[in-house]
Design a protein around this motif. Sequence first.
Motif, PDB file in Angstrom:
ATOM      1  N   LEU A  79       0.857  -1.184   0.000  1.00 26.60           N
ATOM      2  CA  LEU A  79       0.000   0.000   0.000  1.00 26.60           C
ATOM      3  C   LEU A  79       0.895   1.237   0.000  1.00 26.60           C
ATOM      4  O   LEU A  79       1.915   1.267   0.686  1.00 26.60           O
ATOM      5  N   GLN A  81      -2.956   5.579  -1.103  1.00 27.43           N
ATOM      6  CA  GLN A  81      -4.001   4.593  -0.803  1.00 27.43           C
ATOM      7  C   GLN A  81      -4.415   4.673   0.666  1.00 27.43           C
ATOM      8  O   GLN A  81      -5.605   4.615   0.988  1.00 27.43           O
ATOM      9  N   VAL A  82      -3.424   4.783   1.547  1.00 25.80           N
ATOM     10  CA  VAL A  82      -3.734   4.842   2.981  1.00 25.80           C
ATOM     11  C   VAL A  82      -4.525   6.106   3.306  1.00 25.80           C
ATOM     12  O   VAL A  82      -5.483   6.078   4.090  1.00 25.80           O
ATOM     13  N   ILE A 120      -8.052   5.324   2.204  1.00 23.89           N
ATOM     14  CA  ILE A 120      -8.723   4.394   3.131  1.00 23.89           C
ATOM     15  C   ILE A 120      -9.112   5.121   4.418  1.00 23.89           C
ATOM     16  O   ILE A 120     -10.219   4.953   4.936  1.00 23.89           O
ATOM     17  N   ALA A 121      -8.187   5.945   4.920  1.00 20.29           N
ATOM     18  CA  ALA A 121      -8.464   6.685   6.163  1.00 20.29           C
ATOM     19  C   ALA A 121      -9.679   7.599   5.970  1.00 20.29           C
ATOM     20  O   ALA A 121     -10.518   7.724   6.873  1.00 20.29           O
ATOM     21  N   MET A 122      -9.790   8.186   4.800  1.00 24.12           N
ATOM     22  CA  MET A 122     -10.947   9.058   4.549  1.00 24.12           C
ATOM     23  C   MET A 122     -12.234   8.243   4.477  1.00 24.12           C
ATOM     24  O   MET A 122     -13.244   8.614   5.072  1.00 24.12           O
ATOM     25  N   LEU A 123     -12.173   7.091   3.775  1.00 26.34           N
ATOM     26  CA  LEU A 123     -13.365   6.226   3.717  1.00 26.34           C
ATOM     27  C   LEU A 123     -13.797   5.809   5.123  1.00 26.34           C
ATOM     28  O   LEU A 123     -14.983   5.680   5.409  1.00 26.34           O
ATOM     29  N   ALA A 124     -12.822   5.572   6.001  1.00 24.20           N
ATOM     30  CA  ALA A 124     -13.109   5.108   7.358  1.00 24.20           C
ATOM     31  C   ALA A 124     -13.375   6.268   8.314  1.00 24.20           C
ATOM     32  O   ALA A 124     -13.602   6.040   9.507  1.00 24.20           O
ATOM     33  N   LEU A 126     -11.290   8.528   9.513  1.00 20.23           N
ATOM     34  CA  LEU A 126     -10.261   8.546  10.552  1.00 20.23           C
ATOM     35  C   LEU A 126      -9.212   9.592  10.197  1.00 20.23           C
ATOM     36  O   LEU A 126      -8.641   9.548   9.105  1.00 20.23           O
ATOM     37  N   LEU A 156      -5.577  10.626  10.781  1.00 15.17           N
ATOM     38  CA  LEU A 156      -4.338  10.088  11.355  1.00 15.17           C
ATOM     39  C   LEU A 156      -3.399  11.251  11.635  1.00 15.17           C
ATOM     40  O   LEU A 156      -3.218  12.119  10.781  1.00 15.17           O
ATOM     41  N   THR A 160       1.478   3.529  10.138  1.00 18.32           N
ATOM     42  CA  THR A 160       0.227   2.953   9.642  1.00 18.32           C
ATOM     43  C   THR A 160       0.420   2.370   8.237  1.00 18.32           C
ATOM     44  O   THR A 160      -0.037   1.268   7.948  1.00 18.32           O
ATOM     45  N   LYS A 214       2.519  -0.910   8.672  1.00 23.84           N
ATOM     46  CA  LYS A 214       1.830  -2.044   9.306  1.00 23.84           C
ATOM     47  C   LYS A 214       0.629  -2.511   8.482  1.00 23.84           C
ATOM     48  O   LYS A 214       0.385  -3.702   8.365  1.00 23.84           O
ATOM     49  N   LEU A 215      -0.110  -1.576   7.884  1.00 21.17           N
ATOM     50  CA  LEU A 215      -1.233  -1.992   7.032  1.00 21.17           C
ATOM     51  C   LEU A 215      -0.736  -2.791   5.839  1.00 21.17           C
ATOM     52  O   LEU A 215      -1.343  -3.777   5.438  1.00 21.17           O
ATOM     53  N   VAL A 221      -1.886  -6.536   4.779  1.00 19.98           N
ATOM     54  CA  VAL A 221      -2.420  -6.855   3.455  1.00 19.98           C
ATOM     55  C   VAL A 221      -1.561  -7.942   2.794  1.00 19.98           C
ATOM     56  O   VAL A 221      -2.093  -8.891   2.210  1.00 19.98           O
TER      57      VAL A 221
END
Lengths: 486, 95
Positions: free
Chosen positions: B3, B7-8, B11-15, B17, B19, B27, B30-31, B35
């Motif tokens: 990732l 992309q992160v 994803i953070a925006m979709l969730a 969150l 950061l 993040t 580790k993500l 994956v």
Amino acid sequence: MDLHAKTLTELKAGLEAGDFSSLELTEALLGRIEANDETLNAFITVMRDQALAAARRADEARAKGNGGALNGLPIVHKDIFCTQGIKTTCGSKMLDNFVSPYDATVVERLDAAGAVVLGKTNMDEFAMGSSNETSYFGPVKNPWDLARSPGGSSGGSAAAVAARLSPAATATDTGGSIRQPAALTNTVGFKPTYGRVSRYGMIAFASSLDQAGTITRSAADAALMLGVMAGFDERDSTSIDHAVPDYVAGLEGSLQGLRIGIVRQHFDAGLDEKTGAAVREALSVLESKGASLTEVDLPNLDYCVPTYYVVAPAECSSNLSRFDGVRFGHRAEDPEDLLDLYCRSRGEGFGAEVKRRIMTGTYVLSAGYYDAYYLQAQKVRQLISDDFRKAFEDVDVIAGPTTPTPAFKLGDKTDDPITMYLNDIYTIGANLAGLPAMSAPCGMVDGLPVGLHLVGPHWSEDRLLAVAHQYQQDTDWHTLAPEDFQ
Amino acid sequence: MSLDKDQVTHIAMLARLRLADDEFAETVDKLSRIVDFVDQLSAAPTEDVVPMAHPLNQSQRLRADAVTEPNDRDRMQENAPAVSEGLYLVPKVIE
């Protein structure tokens, strides 16, 4: 014998015989919690006043000849169960200020049976962790070695029972969160069949995997407590209407003719040698009591952990979307707009591991990745479930180690999430397939406890409890207490 | 790294969150490891396998369409960070 050293079953007999009152017992344990919890950090909330009031009520009920199956017996709740009027944090900053307006069904049933709740126990944040190190309230220490983790996520419940601060605790298990801490603290951890115990009021992590259970010091104690907790609940749409047998009466079931399945891969290179030896010794005890051992194959075993780390985060990302900074929980200060309110409230309220799991789940469910990850994981989950079903055509229970090693040091596995996730390699399969499973103490390696893992077909709680109880008639591993907490 | 930063961020925006800057690099790392780890599922033999919907193959139970809960708004809102006259307060959404 000091009251704190007695098991739930012994305390029940003592209360019934009038050897001591619930108030005396409750005061003794509250004193023990207050003396030891600064060291262990097993509690998030100690409920002194409520516990004393409940103990008095139990004593009054007994004097009138009333009282339920657990009348006057002290227990503790994992802080994932909603308790009316009492802070319910789920180990998170997000819920640090949350006072539940209602009781979980598990809490309600135990209250109705007369249990005295001493407090709420520490846990990995939202039950996401295998070491208790993701708790907003700091890690719990393992009573067997304070430098080590008690496991997780039900580490506070396990440490409290192991250190004789409470004879029994509620806990929850999504991938091993009851059984792994039980194994690492020399306690008995029991996870029932999916749907056996109501999830109403139990803060959701992964709804198709979560199940409530117990941490106790003997199989007999687990049977006593589970009998109160189990049963259909209208308020949980996944609760299953299936008769609850008398688990205590079932304990006397003989092991003669019991077919035990052994999974070869469970004893592969990943297993610590001395841990494996302790488990093999336990299996030979079961053999000597009339059980037979057969090798069984679970061909898709290696896919359990990766399957879990798609399914569980996917469900968690959905479940934790309710924390929006609007209706309850942490809210960021001075938000610019609604989006900023959501993003900052969640960014500040959740810890690193919870954020990683939400993001993993968001990724595997997102457009373009859903089929490759989530749908594929649900297919593999079916394969894993089929493997167990086939294995249970030939055997009655599957036995093996609960964890690959005894308790690890705090801080040892925090750098790499995968290393931490692999700690649950033996336990996750039961959650994916919805099977009942338990861990029972079966040995010591360099002063640290080892757990024997038992898995059975759906609704075989009574058989698992009987196997562990019969094992405990011939062994005394489960009676050992940590040196500083005798 | 499976990732990348973009992309992160997505994803953070979709969730929903946010950061902090100092947690972003960790993040991503580790993500990516997670994956990579779950990528091994693609090798599993799942041809013709029906995805599992429930551990005991149960279907969702329905309840009668009847009122069962009293209106407990005030008590439920005791946990809300900001309310006024029974309403949840949020930043202005419509000009």
